[in-house]
Design a protein around this motif. Structure first.
Motif, PDB file in Angstrom:
ATOM      1  N   SER A  66       0.843  -1.208   0.000  1.00  0.00           N
ATOM      2  CA  SER A  66       0.000   0.000   0.000  1.00  0.00           C
ATOM      3  C   SER A  66       0.873   1.250   0.000  1.00  0.00           C
ATOM      4  O   SER A  66       0.579   2.226  -0.706  1.00  0.00           O
ATOM      5  N   ALA A  67       1.941   1.232   0.799  1.00  0.00           N
ATOM      6  CA  ALA A  67       2.842   2.407   0.835  1.00  0.00           C
ATOM      7  C   ALA A  67       3.468   2.615  -0.547  1.00  0.00           C
ATOM      8  O   ALA A  67       3.568   3.748  -1.035  1.00  0.00           O
ATOM      9  N   ALA A  68       3.845   1.523  -1.213  1.00  0.00           N
ATOM     10  CA  ALA A  68       4.437   1.655  -2.566  1.00  0.00           C
ATOM     11  C   ALA A  68       3.407   2.225  -3.533  1.00  0.00           C
ATOM     12  O   ALA A  68       3.732   3.054  -4.387  1.00  0.00           O
ATOM     13  N   GLU A  69       2.149   1.801  -3.397  1.00  0.00           N
ATOM     14  CA  GLU A  69       1.106   2.274  -4.316  1.00  0.00           C
ATOM     15  C   GLU A  69       0.901   3.782  -4.224  1.00  0.00           C
ATOM     16  O   GLU A  69       0.519   4.417  -5.206  1.00  0.00           O
ATOM     17  N   THR A  70       1.183   4.356  -3.035  1.00  0.00           N
ATOM     18  CA  THR A  70       1.018   5.818  -2.904  1.00  0.00           C
ATOM     19  C   THR A  70       2.006   6.559  -3.801  1.00  0.00           C
ATOM     20  O   THR A  70       1.881   7.761  -4.012  1.00  0.00           O
ATOM     21  N   LEU A  71       3.003   5.833  -4.339  1.00  0.00           N
ATOM     22  CA  LEU A  71       3.990   6.461  -5.231  1.00  0.00           C
ATOM     23  C   LEU A  71       3.567   6.352  -6.692  1.00  0.00           C
ATOM     24  O   LEU A  71       4.315   6.718  -7.595  1.00  0.00           O
ATOM     25  N   GLY A  72       2.372   5.807  -6.933  1.00  0.00           N
ATOM     26  CA  GLY A  72       1.827   5.785  -8.287  1.00  0.00           C
ATOM     27  C   GLY A  72       2.145   4.536  -9.073  1.00  0.00           C
ATOM     28  O   GLY A  72       2.074   4.535 -10.294  1.00  0.00           O
ATOM     29  N   VAL A  73       2.491   3.466  -8.382  1.00  0.00           N
ATOM     30  CA  VAL A  73       2.791   2.217  -9.079  1.00  0.00           C
ATOM     31  C   VAL A  73       1.720   1.198  -8.667  1.00  0.00           C
ATOM     32  O   VAL A  73       1.218   1.256  -7.539  1.00  0.00           O
ATOM     33  N   SER A  74       1.350   0.295  -9.558  1.00  0.00           N
ATOM     34  CA  SER A  74       0.283  -0.650  -9.200  1.00  0.00           C
ATOM     35  C   SER A  74       0.866  -1.882  -8.514  1.00  0.00           C
ATOM     36  O   SER A  74       1.984  -2.314  -8.815  1.00  0.00           O
ATOM     37  N   ARG A  75       0.069  -2.432  -7.627  1.00  0.00           N
ATOM     38  CA  ARG A  75       0.503  -3.636  -6.918  1.00  0.00           C
ATOM     39  C   ARG A  75       0.698  -4.787  -7.899  1.00  0.00           C
ATOM     40  O   ARG A  75       1.628  -5.577  -7.775  1.00  0.00           O
ATOM     41  N   ASP A  76      -0.179  -4.838  -8.901  1.00  0.00           N
ATOM     42  CA  ASP A  76      -0.051  -5.928  -9.874  1.00  0.00           C
ATOM     43  C   ASP A  76       1.296  -5.881 -10.589  1.00  0.00           C
ATOM     44  O   ASP A  76       1.920  -6.911 -10.835  1.00  0.00           O
TER      45      ASP A  76
END
Ligand code: BYC
Length: 336
Positions: A106-116
Motif C-alpha cells: 500500500s505504501a508503494a502504491e502511494t507512489l503511483g505504481v500498481s501492486r499488480d
C-alpha cells in the motif's frame, strides 16, 4: 485491501499522483532539498524528484516482497509445531508477515505504481527480495533462530526506517517494528526453553541452527558500505538513516550477550571484544555466496518463487470475483 489495484487496473500508467507535475525545475528541487535538510516528511501529494520516487518504489517493494516470501520458510513448520501454543504463536507471526507485506505494498502504491506490476516483477524474477529467505528450515530450532536472529536483524534495520523521510513508509514501519519485536521475543523464548529445559539433542539442534543462520543474518544488512551503490543517495534523502556496516555492527554487539545467556556460540573464530573500539570485531562475510543467492542461485530461490507464483495463480478466481463485485456495486450506485 486490494482496493487501489482493483480500481486502477493499470495504475502504473499513473507514474505520479495526477495533481503533482513530474517536471523538475530548480525551484521545485530547492524546495524538496530544503524539506529534506529540515528533516521534514515528504507525503504522496508533495512534489518529489523522479529519482527519489524510483528509489522508494525499489526499496519499499523489495521490502514488501521480502515479507511475503519470508512467510514461506516458517510456514513450512506450522503443521509440525511441537505444541498447540507454539503453533498458535507461529500462525500469528506468519499472518503478521502477510500484514506487513500489505502495508508495504500500500505504501508503494502511494507512489503511483500498481501492486499488480510489483507482483509481476517478483513473479518473473525481476525484483529482489531479502537473501535470507532462500535458505531451508531444516528443524524446529530454525524457527526459533529465525525469530531471534532474522527478526532481530530486521528490527535493527527497520527501527531507523520509522524516521524515513517518506511519510507512508515511515508510518508503516512503526507498526511493523512493534510486531517484529514480538517475533524476536517469541523466537528467543522458544530457544531459551530448548536450551534450559531441553535434552542434549535439542540443545545440539539449537546450536546447529545458529551455526547455519549466523553468517546469513550478518549478510542481510547488505553489502559493505564501500560496495553499496545506493547508500550515499539513500542517506542523503533521509531514506536510510544508518549505514549497512553500522547496522551490522550494532546487531553483532546486541546479539552476542544474548547468545551468552542462551548458552550458544556463533561460528566465528575471529569474534572478539575490542575494548578500544567498544565493539565486537568479527570475521569476513562470504559475499560471493551472498551475491549468488541474491542473483537467484541460493538453495531455495526457485522453490520460493514457484510457491509464490502458484499462490498467485490459484488466487486468480478471488481477484476476478472481487473485481466483478466492485463493478456490480459501481453499476448499482450509478443506477440508484
Ligand atoms: N538481500 O546499495 P545497497 C524481514 C541489494 S524483511 C537481497 O546497500 P540499499 C522479515 C539491494 O537491494 C527483510 N538483496 O542497497 C520478513 C541492491 O540491489 P538493487 C527485508 C539485497 O537499498 C519476514 C544491492 O543489493 N528488509 O526481515 O541501499 C519474516 C546493493 O545494496 C540485500 C528490508 O527490505 C539482501 N539482504 O540497502 C522475518 C528493509 N541487501 O535494488 C523477517 C528495507 C542488499 O540496486 N530495505 N541487497 O538492484 C533496506 O533497508 C535496504 O534496501 C537494504 C539494502 C539495507 C536491504
Amino acid at each position: 485491501m486490494y482496493t487501489q489495484s482493483f480500481i486502477n487496473a493499470d495504475a502504473s500508467s499513473a507514474a505520479a499522483p495526477a495533481q503533482v507535475s513530474p517536471i523538475e525545475s530548480p525551484e521545485r528541487m530547492a524546495a524538496f532539498d530544503r524539506a529534506i535538510d529540515a528533516d521534514g516528511r515528504i507525503e504522496p501529494q508533495d512534489w518529489m524528484p523522479q529519482a527519489y520516487r524510483k528509489t522508494l518504489i525499489r526499496q519499499i517493494s523489495q521490502h514488501a516482497h521480502s515479507e511475503i516470501v519470508g512467510m514461506l520458510p516458517e510456514g513450512n513448520w506450522i503443521s509440525r509445531a511441537p505444541s498447540l501454543k507454539r503453533k498458535a504463536i507461529l500462525l500469528a507471526k506468519v499472518q503478521d508477515e502477510a500484514g506487513h507485506g500489505l502495508y508495504l505494498y500500500s505504501a508503494a502504491e502511494t507512489l503511483g505504481v500498481s501492486r499488480d506490476s510489483l507482483l509481476d516483477a517478483l513473479h518473473t524474477g525481476r525484483a529482489k527480495y531479502s537473501s535470507i529467505f532462500n535458505y531451508p528450515t531444516l528443524t524446529w530450532a530454525d524457527v526459533g533462530v529465525i525469530g531471534w536472529l532474522v527478526d532481530g536483524a530486521a528490527i535493527m534495520n527497520q527501527i531507523p526506517l520509522c524516521r524515513c523521510s517518506y511519510g507512508p513508509y515511515a508510518r508503516a514501519m512503526i507498526r511493523v517494528c512493534k510486531e517484529e519485536s514480538f517475533h524476536q521475543r517469541q523466537g528467543y523464548e522458544a530457544l531459551l526453553v530448548m536450551m534450559k529445559e531441553g535434552t542434549d539433542a535439542q540443545k545440539a539442534m539449537v546450536q546447529d541452527a545458529v551455526n547455519r543462520w549466523w553468517w546469513k543474518c550478518l549478510a542481510m544488512f547488505g553489502p559493505p558500505d564501500a560496495d553499496s551503490p545506493n547508500s550515499a543517495q539513500g542517506m542523503r534523502w533521509g531514506i536510510k538513516r544508518i549505514s549497512n556496516d553500522d547496522l551490522r555492527q550494532k546487531f553483532v554487539d546486541a546479539t552476542i550477550p544474548q547468545a551468552e545467556v542462551l548458552g550458544v556460540t556463533v561460528p566465528d573464530p575471529d569474534l572478539k571484544w575490542n575494548a578500544d573500539r567498544g565493539h565486537y570485531d568479527f570475521g569476513a562475510i562470504d559475499w560471493d555466496e551472498f551475491w549468488a543467492t541474491v542473483n537467484g542461485n541460493g538453495p531455495c530461490n526457485r522453490e520460493r518463487l514457484a510457491t509464490r507464483v502458484k499462490a498467485w495463480d490459484e488466487g486468480q478466481w478471488v481477484r476476478e470475483a472481487a473485481v466483478a463485485h466492485a463493478n456490480k456495486n459501481k453499476r448499482e450506485e450509478k443506477a440508484a
